[in-house]
Design a protein around this motif. Structure first.
Motif: not given
Lengths: 114, 109
Positions: A43, A45, A48, A90, A97-103, A105-107, B33, B35, B42-43, B45, B48, B91, B95, B99
Motif C-alpha cells: 500500500p 500512502l 492522511h 484503501l 500517533h501514540d502507542g499501539k495504534e492499529t490502522q 481498513f475499509g474494504p 505490524f 497484516y 483490505a488488510p 490487523f 504488533y 513504523r 509514526y 509497508w
C-alpha cells in the motif's frame, strides 16, 4: 458494529473524467488515511488527516486531492484519472500517533480507468 | 532510505507450520505490524510488536529483534483459509507506516 465503510466497492471511470471515492467511519478515530495499492505491491500512502490537519506525502501527484468535512467522512478526488491510476484505494483510520495504534481498513474501492 | 524486505511467495501444507520473515530499515522505530490481506480485500490487523521477543495470539505468533531489524510471523496448524498475503509494516520515528509488498502464502492440501 463500528467500522470503516467505503463506497462504491467498484468504480469505473473514463480517462480524464473526475471521480470521487468516499470513506466513512463509525470508530470516531482522529486519523484517516488514503492508500493506493496496485496488484502485488505494498500500500502506498497518499495522504492522511490528523483531525483537520492535512498531511500530503511528498510524492503524491497533484491529481489527487482529499477532503475531510467532519470526523466521520473523508473523500478522495482524482481530478483527471489516467490509466496508471487504476488500483485499489484503501481508506484506513487510527486513533492517533501514540502507542499501539492499529490502522483499521475499509474494504477498499477498486478503480478501473477506461 | 527506508525499506522492508519479505519473500514474495511461500508455499506450505495444510496442518503444517510456516514462518514468514521480514527485515526492515527505518529512520527510527516505533513498532512492527503484521497484516493479513486476502485477494481483493483490505488488510486486517494480526499483530504488533514494539519490544524484543515473541507475542503469541492463538495460531499466530510474531517475533521481533530490534537490534537485527528483523521480525517473523509464525503460523501454526495451517488452514486453507490462511491462504493470503501477509504484509509486514514498520513504523518510523514520524509514526508513518513503511509497508512491505507482502508475502503471498499458498496453502496446499
Amino acid at each position: 458494529d463500528a467500522m470503516v465503510i467505503q463506497n462504491p466497492r467498484y468504480q469505473v471511470t473514463q480517462f480524464g473524467k473526475p471521480v470521487t471515492l468516499s470513506c466513512s467511519q463509525t470508530l470516531n478515530h482522529n486519523v484517516m488515511y488514503w492508500y493506493q495499492q496496485k496488484s502485488s505491491q505494498a500500500p502506498k500512502l497518499l495522504f492522511h488527516y490528523y483531525d483537520k490537519d492535512f498531511n500530503n506525502e511528498a510524492d503524491t501527484p497533484d491529481n489527487f486531492q482529499s477532503r475531510r468535512p467532519n470526523t466521520s467522512f473523508c473523500f478522495l478526488d482524482i481530478r483527471s484519472p489516467g490509466l496508471g491510476d487504476a488500483a485499489m484505494y484503501l481508506c484506513a483510520t487510527g486513533e492517533g500517533h501514540d502507542g499501539k495504534e492499529t490502522q483499521y481498513f475499509g474494504p477498499g474501492t477498486r478503480l478501473l480507468v477506461l | 532510505g527506508q525499506n522492508i524486505d519479505q519473500p514474495t511467495e511461500m508455499t506450505a501444507t495444510e496442518g503444517a507450520i510456516v514462518q514468514i520473515n521480514c527485515t526492515y530499515q527505518t529512520s527510527g522505530f516505533n513498532g512492527l505490524f503484521w497484516y493479513q490481506q486476502h485477494a481483493g480485500e483490505a488488510p486486517t490487523f494480526l499483530s504488533y510488536n514494539v519490544l524484543d521477543g515473541l507475542e503469541e495470539k492463538g495460531r499466530f505468533s510474531s517475533f521481533l529483534s530490534r537490534s537485527k531489524g528483523y521480525s517473523y510471523l509464525l503460523l501454526k496448524e495451517l488452514q486453507m483459509k490462511d491462504s493470503a498475503s501477509y504484509l509486514c509494516a514498520a513504523r518510523d520515528s514520524n509514526y508513518q507506516l513503511i509497508w512491505g509488498a507482502g508475502t503471498k502464502l499458498i496453502i496446499k492440501p
